[in-house]
Design an enzyme around this catalytic site. Structure first.
Site, PDB file in Angstrom:
ATOM      1  N   GLU A  52       0.808  -1.223   0.000  1.00 15.99           N
ATOM      2  CA  GLU A  52       0.000   0.000   0.000  1.00 15.99           C
ATOM      3  C   GLU A  52       0.842   1.274   0.000  1.00 15.99           C
ATOM      4  O   GLU A  52       0.420   2.295  -0.549  1.00 15.99           O
ATOM      5  CB  GLU A  52      -0.957  -0.016   1.207  1.00 15.99           C
ATOM      6  CG  GLU A  52      -2.065  -1.046   1.104  1.00 15.99           C
ATOM      7  CD  GLU A  52      -1.686  -2.410   1.669  1.00 15.99           C
ATOM      8  OE1 GLU A  52      -2.562  -3.287   1.762  1.00 15.99           O
ATOM      9  OE2 GLU A  52      -0.492  -2.589   2.041  1.00 15.99           O
ATOM     10  N   PHE A 114     -12.070  -6.768  13.601  1.00 18.14           N
ATOM     11  CA  PHE A 114     -10.992  -7.293  12.754  1.00 18.14           C
ATOM     12  C   PHE A 114     -10.578  -6.261  11.711  1.00 18.14           C
ATOM     13  O   PHE A 114     -11.413  -5.702  11.011  1.00 18.14           O
ATOM     14  CB  PHE A 114     -11.462  -8.581  12.070  1.00 18.14           C
ATOM     15  CG  PHE A 114     -10.453  -9.169  11.124  1.00 18.14           C
ATOM     16  CD1 PHE A 114      -9.249  -9.670  11.581  1.00 18.14           C
ATOM     17  CD2 PHE A 114     -10.687  -9.180   9.748  1.00 18.14           C
ATOM     18  CE1 PHE A 114      -8.303 -10.191  10.717  1.00 18.14           C
ATOM     19  CE2 PHE A 114      -9.753  -9.704   8.871  1.00 18.14           C
ATOM     20  CZ  PHE A 114      -8.556 -10.215   9.358  1.00 18.14           C
ATOM     21  N   LYS A 164     -17.736  -0.146   5.505  1.00 16.15           N
ATOM     22  CA  LYS A 164     -18.221  -1.124   4.540  1.00 16.15           C
ATOM     23  C   LYS A 164     -19.734  -1.042   4.337  1.00 16.15           C
ATOM     24  O   LYS A 164     -20.224  -1.206   3.217  1.00 16.15           O
ATOM     25  CB  LYS A 164     -17.821  -2.532   4.991  1.00 16.15           C
ATOM     26  CG  LYS A 164     -17.998  -3.591   3.898  1.00 16.15           C
ATOM     27  CD  LYS A 164     -17.343  -4.897   4.281  1.00 16.15           C
ATOM     28  CE  LYS A 164     -17.459  -5.917   3.138  1.00 16.15           C
ATOM     29  NZ  LYS A 164     -16.795  -7.200   3.486  1.00 16.15           N
TER      30      LYS A 164
END
Length: 585
Positions: A52, A114, A164
């Site tokens: 990244e 997570f 998300k």
């Protein structure tokens, strides 16, 4: 009734409307809805990096070489934290980036879920601005605003954190023309009264100098053209920071070279001895100013910058001018002509005579030999053999970076991509990939050291996947060269952990990745290897085995003034030229 789109679809539509044609990224669970939306369209191309950090550096190379905003997409948690180095690099060098990060669903934020990280908290000091989008109907507006913030004023990186559930949710799209930032209105045009003051001071100068920085390049090609016009109509000598190389043609006789720690003798002595300094788009950083109490002690200073917070931050100036370099230069040229200003011809002639004396020192000379490849010679041959091809050059960080700045001249802006403020080892290869994506038919060369190239060597895989013919030109001295140089000069030659042990065979490593590997071990081999590198339309790694003991000069030791510059290994810290040696008129 407005069409309902998912957050991921809204994001892609917003990117398309912002003119994004390529995005550099790496997928993960928190951004899979976006990757699914990317899969269903063909307007925005995705380039898969292998780390990244490299995604951000590639976007920097793309942005720096095109003048557009670079775009990055990474997942949550480690994806976002891996991007932080690139974001700080872009912030310090004023590179416009929009970084999109995945985040856990909104109801899990703060629960140590997570791959959760406090991305907006972590990146607040690493970005120009950042956002956490919690409502899908605010997504398009946020994206448009982020691009506006990234590209206007002093450019920089902006991050958007995307939970998300927001990516899955349905909402309505907001077009770019409907978005206007409530408070951020950078001052682009200067106050005319300040420009008039600057012109009067310049006209009174006996020993003027134009000190130019990356702000000229960020302003666009017009700023460089106007800088050249103003310099030629006034006959004022020009120097540049590391980030400003290419803003003024290096072949022009008014060009003194780079200023600062490894700048030229003539540029540094002219900065020290000037009576009027015109700073265009530079920020008086410590690698240029050296000892602040002895920085250009007899000069009046004009500082032109789009970022008001940069003015009087490091160096107190006499005339501050807030505005975009192109707009300020337009006004300066117009007012200079309208008032029929002229510099004192006799004084300027004496000033150029003094500069000629400093130039005659030939500060970039080095001991030539046929027994070993000198790094300076390798770059001189690279320069000659690429003449007429107008290459784009990126670098890693270290001695090779400074030698590249000294020995590779640039005639126009946006051809030089390097990590200036942060000094990020591992920058050059991914940046070269970003440049090559933007300019597929161009010659792109990453000048590297054997230590720096190891930081992001995995990006050779990206170059191979996308058939990018980037050239990695390694000056291999088997040392962390700049670390060794400082240890030699300042730490009694105690070479603590600076020897590059257990290096790979770079030719075999290149071949393992699917690249072409070449090596030059002697002066006689060098030209043939460089020519083969240039003519090969594949990614090429060139291992140039150079003199292991060569150091980079000129050099201003840390905490010293410009006139305490060292010209070679036998110089001792102290004044390189006596004050009375200057022609003061």
């Amino acid at each position: 009734m407005s069409e309902k789109l998912t957050g991921a679809e809204i994001l892609i539509k917003a990117l398309r409307d912002q003119g994004v044609d390529v995005i550099f990224g790496y997928p993960g669970g928190a951004v899979l809805p976006i990757y699914d939306a990317l899969f269903k369209q063909n307007d925005v191309r995705h380039i898969l990096v292998r780390h990244e950090q490299a995604a951000v550096h590639a976007a920097e190379g793309y942005a720096r070489s095109t003048g557009k905003v670079g775009c990055v997409l990474v997942t949550s948690g480690p994806g976002a934290t891996n991007a932080v180095t690139g974001l700080v690099d872009a912030l310090m060098d004023s590179i416009p980036i929009v970084c999109l990060t995945g985040q856990v669903p909104t109801h899990l934020i703060g629960n140590d879920a997570f791959q959760e990280a406090d991305t907006t908290g972590i990146t607040r000091p690493a970005t120009k601005h950042n956002y956490l989008v919690k409502q899908v109907d605010q997504l398009a507006r946020t994206v448009h605003e982020a691009f506006y913030v990234a590209r206007t004023g002093r450019p920089g990186p902006v991050l958007i954190d995307l939970p998300k559930d927001v990516q899955f949710a349905e909402g309505t799209y907001t077009a770019p023309q409907e978005v206007r930032h409530k408070t951020y209105r950078p001052q682009v045009k200067p106050e005319i009264a300040r420009v008039e003051e600057a012109i009067e001071l310049i006209a009174s100068a006996k020993r003027p100098i134009l000190y130019t920085g990356g702000g000229v390049i960020n302003s666009g090609p017009l700023a460089s053209q106007l800088l050249t016009q103003f310099a030629r109509m006034t006959n004022i000598p020009v120097t540049s920071t590391l980030m400003g190389l290419g803003a003024f043609p290096a072949s022009d006789p008014q060009w003194l070279g780079m200023v600062g720690m490894h700048g030229t003798y003539e540029a540094n002595l002219a900065m020290h001895g000037c009576d009027v300094m015109i700073n265009l788009g530079a920020r008086f950083d410590d690698r240029v100013t050296g000892k602040l109490s002895a920085f250009a002690p007899g000069s009046k200073k004009i500082h032109i910058d789009i970022d008001p917070s940069s003015i009087n931050k490091n160096v107190a100036v006499d005339i501050p001018v807030v505005g975009d370099c192109a707009h300020v230069l337009e006004d300066m040229i117009r007012i200079w002509k309208a008032r029929q200003k002229q510099l004192d011809k006799a004084a300027l002639k004496s000033w150029w005579a003094q500069i000629g004396t400093w130039r005659s020192v030939d500060c970039l000379r080095y001991q030539r030999t046929d027994k070993v490849i000198k790094p300076q010679y390798a770059l001189e041959r690279l320069r000659e053999l690429t003449r007429g091809r107008d290459p784009y050059v990126t670098t890693e960080v270290g001695q090779h970076q400074m030698w590249a700045a000294q020995f590779l001249p640039f005639e126009q802006p946006n051809r030089w991509m390097t990590s200036g403020g942060l000094g990020t080892m591992g920058y050059g290869l991914p940046a070269a990939i970003g440049v090559q994506i933007a300019h597929p038919d161009a010659l792109v060369v990453d000048v590297a050291g054997e230590a720096s190239i190891m930081m992001n060597i995995q990006e050779l895989s990206t170059a191979v996947q996308y058939k990018l013919p980037v050239k990695i030109f390694i000056l291999n001295n088997q040392w962390m060269g700049m670390v060794r140089q400082w240890q030699e000069l300042l730490h009694g030659s105690r070479y603590s952990e600076s020897y590059s042990e257990a290096l790979p065979d770079f030719v075999k490593l290149a071949e393992a990745f699917g690249c072409v590997g070449l090596r030059a071990t002697s002066v006689d081999e060098l030209d043939g290897v460089i020519t083969q590198m240039i003519e090969t339309r594949r990614p090429v790694v060139v291992d140039v085995c150079v003199d292991q003991k060569e150091n980079c000069f000129p050099m201003i030791p840390g905490g010293k003034a410009h006139n305490e510059i060292l010209l070679g290994p036998d110089d001792k810290p102290g004044q390189a030229t006596p004050e009375e040696g200057m022609v003061l008129v």
